[in-house]
Write a protein that holds these residues in place. Structure first.
Motif, PDB file in Angstrom:
ATOM      1  N   SER A 212       0.813  -1.220   0.000  1.00 40.78           N
ATOM      2  CA  SER A 212       0.000   0.000   0.000  1.00 40.78           C
ATOM      3  C   SER A 212       0.844   1.266   0.000  1.00 40.78           C
ATOM      4  O   SER A 212       0.506   2.252  -0.664  1.00 40.78           O
ATOM      5  N   THR A 213       1.937   1.266   0.739  1.00 40.99           N
ATOM      6  CA  THR A 213       2.790   2.453   0.807  1.00 40.99           C
ATOM      7  C   THR A 213       3.370   2.789  -0.569  1.00 40.99           C
ATOM      8  O   THR A 213       3.516   3.966  -0.918  1.00 40.99           O
ATOM      9  N   TYR A 214       3.643   1.774  -1.375  1.00 42.31           N
ATOM     10  CA  TYR A 214       4.265   1.993  -2.685  1.00 42.31           C
ATOM     11  C   TYR A 214       3.236   2.312  -3.764  1.00 42.31           C
ATOM     12  O   TYR A 214       3.609   2.770  -4.842  1.00 42.31           O
ATOM     13  N   ASP A 216       0.619   4.281  -2.751  1.00 43.25           N
ATOM     14  CA  ASP A 216       0.034   5.498  -2.179  1.00 43.25           C
ATOM     15  C   ASP A 216      -1.482   5.342  -1.978  1.00 43.25           C
ATOM     16  O   ASP A 216      -2.252   6.263  -2.217  1.00 43.25           O
ATOM     17  N   GLU A 217      -1.882   4.173  -1.542  1.00 45.64           N
ATOM     18  CA  GLU A 217      -3.283   3.865  -1.273  1.00 45.64           C
ATOM     19  C   GLU A 217      -3.363   3.042   0.013  1.00 45.64           C
ATOM     20  O   GLU A 217      -2.483   2.220   0.275  1.00 45.64           O
ATOM     21  N   GLN A 218      -4.431   3.232   0.787  1.00 48.73           N
ATOM     22  CA  GLN A 218      -4.583   2.429   1.998  1.00 48.73           C
ATOM     23  C   GLN A 218      -4.914   0.976   1.659  1.00 48.73           C
ATOM     24  O   GLN A 218      -4.511   0.059   2.367  1.00 48.73           O
ATOM     25  N   THR A 411      -4.396   7.438   9.282  1.00 48.92           N
ATOM     26  CA  THR A 411      -4.073   6.467   8.235  1.00 48.92           C
ATOM     27  C   THR A 411      -3.321   5.294   8.864  1.00 48.92           C
ATOM     28  O   THR A 411      -2.689   5.437   9.917  1.00 48.92           O
ATOM     29  N   THR A 415       1.400   6.985   3.574  1.00 50.39           N
ATOM     30  CA  THR A 415       1.161   7.479   2.222  1.00 50.39           C
ATOM     31  C   THR A 415       1.244   8.997   2.262  1.00 50.39           C
ATOM     32  O   THR A 415       1.508   9.595   3.316  1.00 50.39           O
ATOM     33  N   THR A 416       0.986   9.650   1.131  1.00 56.36           N
ATOM     34  CA  THR A 416       0.977  11.116   1.127  1.00 56.36           C
ATOM     35  C   THR A 416      -0.175  11.680   1.949  1.00 56.36           C
ATOM     36  O   THR A 416      -0.182  12.873   2.256  1.00 56.36           O
ATOM     37  N   ASP A 448       7.972   4.420   5.975  1.00 59.70           N
ATOM     38  CA  ASP A 448       7.769   5.106   4.696  1.00 59.70           C
ATOM     39  C   ASP A 448       8.329   4.279   3.534  1.00 59.70           C
ATOM     40  O   ASP A 448       8.713   3.121   3.704  1.00 59.70           O
ATOM     41  N   ARG A 449       8.412   4.903   2.360  1.00 59.98           N
ATOM     42  CA  ARG A 449       8.819   4.180   1.148  1.00 59.98           C
ATOM     43  C   ARG A 449      10.262   3.684   1.213  1.00 59.98           C
ATOM     44  O   ARG A 449      10.628   2.724   0.532  1.00 59.98           O
TER      45      ARG A 449
END
Length: 468
Positions: A212-214, A216-218, A411, A415-416, A448-449
């Motif tokens: 999900s982090t990569y 950018d969606e939950q 969250t 993500t952003t 994070d990423r």
């Protein structure tokens, strides 16, 4: 994790499927209280209630559907019109010994609508319209709950009754997420292992880190390429150090989320870390995490989604992947399930065979299952997803997990959309509330990423550790 409540009708209907092999319900011995934290039968569930009026579709049956979330958008709330002394009432079908009645409040807004109300019980129908006349009716026991109810309000009882009424003292709306009436029948009791786990591990870190982090969606796309998982600096040692600095004793890492991507090289799917660029397809984030946790003398937990949108939801896949996780990495202390009972029904993947398999291959593993059913029949530890359900009530006597997020935007995956860390006092206040309610507090921090926990979160965790 969820972002809107899913109705529970199908899951509740499927509870009969999982009863095979479980301890049969028994009445508490005469004159003796049930074991502490025992789950008594809610005899109000799925009864046929009525109310004095109905406001915009908030029908009376919403308060006996098993959904205690209190979210109007999720059809959880019964609601009367604004009127003098509105009431809600149900017939339990027969007279039986009641031990308590619990009224659950709305959570999305308007909690003040459940203020200064009465709980009335009787063997005979409560036919009076006004509160004074209902209280005066022969055979009625009436108990006032003063002030606003909070998340839930419980009225202890020990009398036979068939009819239960909740009625406001003044003029207003009556809104109820759920009304529960418990008799003296024990349907489940907490396991000693679950009690000990919650007592010995009051504070832990949830690590939502996966595809999900990569994206950018939950909730990641289950059909996305594994090539997207390409961190530059997975630092499980940093995770473990942050857990230790916060005063926590354990972590829970998302081994597999709803999209089905596995953070280990599973033999039962090609949607896994071995198909990613991470360490040229030879990476194993589960191994790195477990080794880092053990080096810091921390307990190990894993999150596993039963709902797998890439591979499907077969019992064979679930048991095979769980067997890998529970046998390849040493002792897994805590196993946190999601997607079960609200996406994958128990009629499709029964609870008991999976739980029995876990006991066989890893007998000391404690299970927490985020099905929002609030029952020990499908979990060792009751889960409260705090951003959705709120904190557990401080009257709670069962082993419970309050899972919350550090970031202000609530969250789970980094993500952003992830916000700044909440204040240390906010977190320590909730930690204290959890401890008061026989609950552990599981605080999520998403790497994070790069594969590291952001520095502002690391700093806040140290602050929390110094304050708690």
């Amino acid at each position: 994790m969820r972002f809107a409540r899913v109705r529970l009708a199908g899951a509740l209907a499927a509870l009969a499927v999982l009863s095979a092999g479980m301890t049969q319900a028994t009445a508490a011995p005469a004159g003796k209280p049930p074991p502490p934290g025992s789950e008594m039968r809610n005899v109000a569930l799925d009864t046929k209630p009525v109310q004095s009026s109905t406001y915009e579709g908030g029908t009376a049956d919403r308060a006996v559907d098993g959904n205690v979330d209190g979210n109007w958008a999720g059809n959880s709330v019964s609601h009367t019109a604004q009127e003098e002394q509105p009431y809600w009432q149900t017939d339990l079908g027969k007279s039986q010994t009641l031990t308590k009645v619990a009224a659950w409040n709305r959570t999305d807004c308007c909690a003040e609508r459940l203020t200064d109300f009465w709980v009335l019980v009787s063997d005979s129908p409560i036919t009076a319209r006004t509160l004074a006349e209902a209280k005066a009716q022969k055979g009625v026991t009436a108990t006032k709950v003063a002030g606003t109810a909070g998340r839930t309000a419980e009225v202890p009882l020990h009398r036979k009754a068939r009819y239960v009424r909740v009625q406001l003292e003044g003029t207003g709306y009556l809104a109820l997420a759920e009304v529960q009436a418990f008799n003296d029948e024990v349907i489940a009791s907490p396991s000693p292992a679950a009690r000990k786990w919650v007592k010995d591990n009051p504070f832990g870190m949830f690590l939502h880190y996966n595809m999900s982090t990569y994206q950018d969606e939950q909730w990641a796309d289950p059909n996305a390429s594994p090539a997207l998982f390409d961190p530059t600096d997975v630092d499980a040692d940093q995770w473990a150090a942050a857990i230790k600095d916060a005063g926590m004793t354990f972590g829970v890492l998302t081994a597999k989320h709803h999209d089905g991507f596995a953070l280990w090289d599973t033999a039962h799917s090609d949607h896994d870390i071995a198909a990613s660029p991470y360490k040229d397809g030879k990476g194993d984030v589960i191994r790195e995490y477990v080794d880092a946790m053990h080096a810091k003398h921390l307990k190990v937990g894993l999150y596993f989604s039963i709902w797998d949108r890439h591979n499907g939801d077969s019992v064979e896949l679930i048991q095979n992947q769980l067997r890998e996780l529970l046998t390849k990495y040493g002792q897994i202390d805590y196993l946190w399930f999601d997607g079960w009972g609200w996406q994958v029904p128990y009629s499709q993947v029964p609870y008991q065979p999976v739980r029995d398999m876990i006991r066989k291959v890893s007998p000391r593993t404690v299970v927490a299952n985020n099905d929002h059913l609030g029952t020990l029949r499908t979990s060792d530890v009751i889960v409260y997803e705090v951003p959705v359900q709120g904190m557990p009530p401080e009257t709670n006597a069962r082993p419970t997990d309050a899972s919350d997020t550090l970031d202000t935007n609530r969250t789970w995956f980094n993500t952003t959309a992830t916000g700044a860390p909440r204040s240390a006092s906010d977190i320590t206040d909730n930690l204290a509330r959890a401890r008061a309610g026989n609950s552990l507090f599981l605080l999520n921090v998403g790497p994070d990423r790069t594969g590291r926990i952001p520095q502002d979160s690391v700093d806040r965790l140290k602050e929390i550790g110094s304050a708690s």
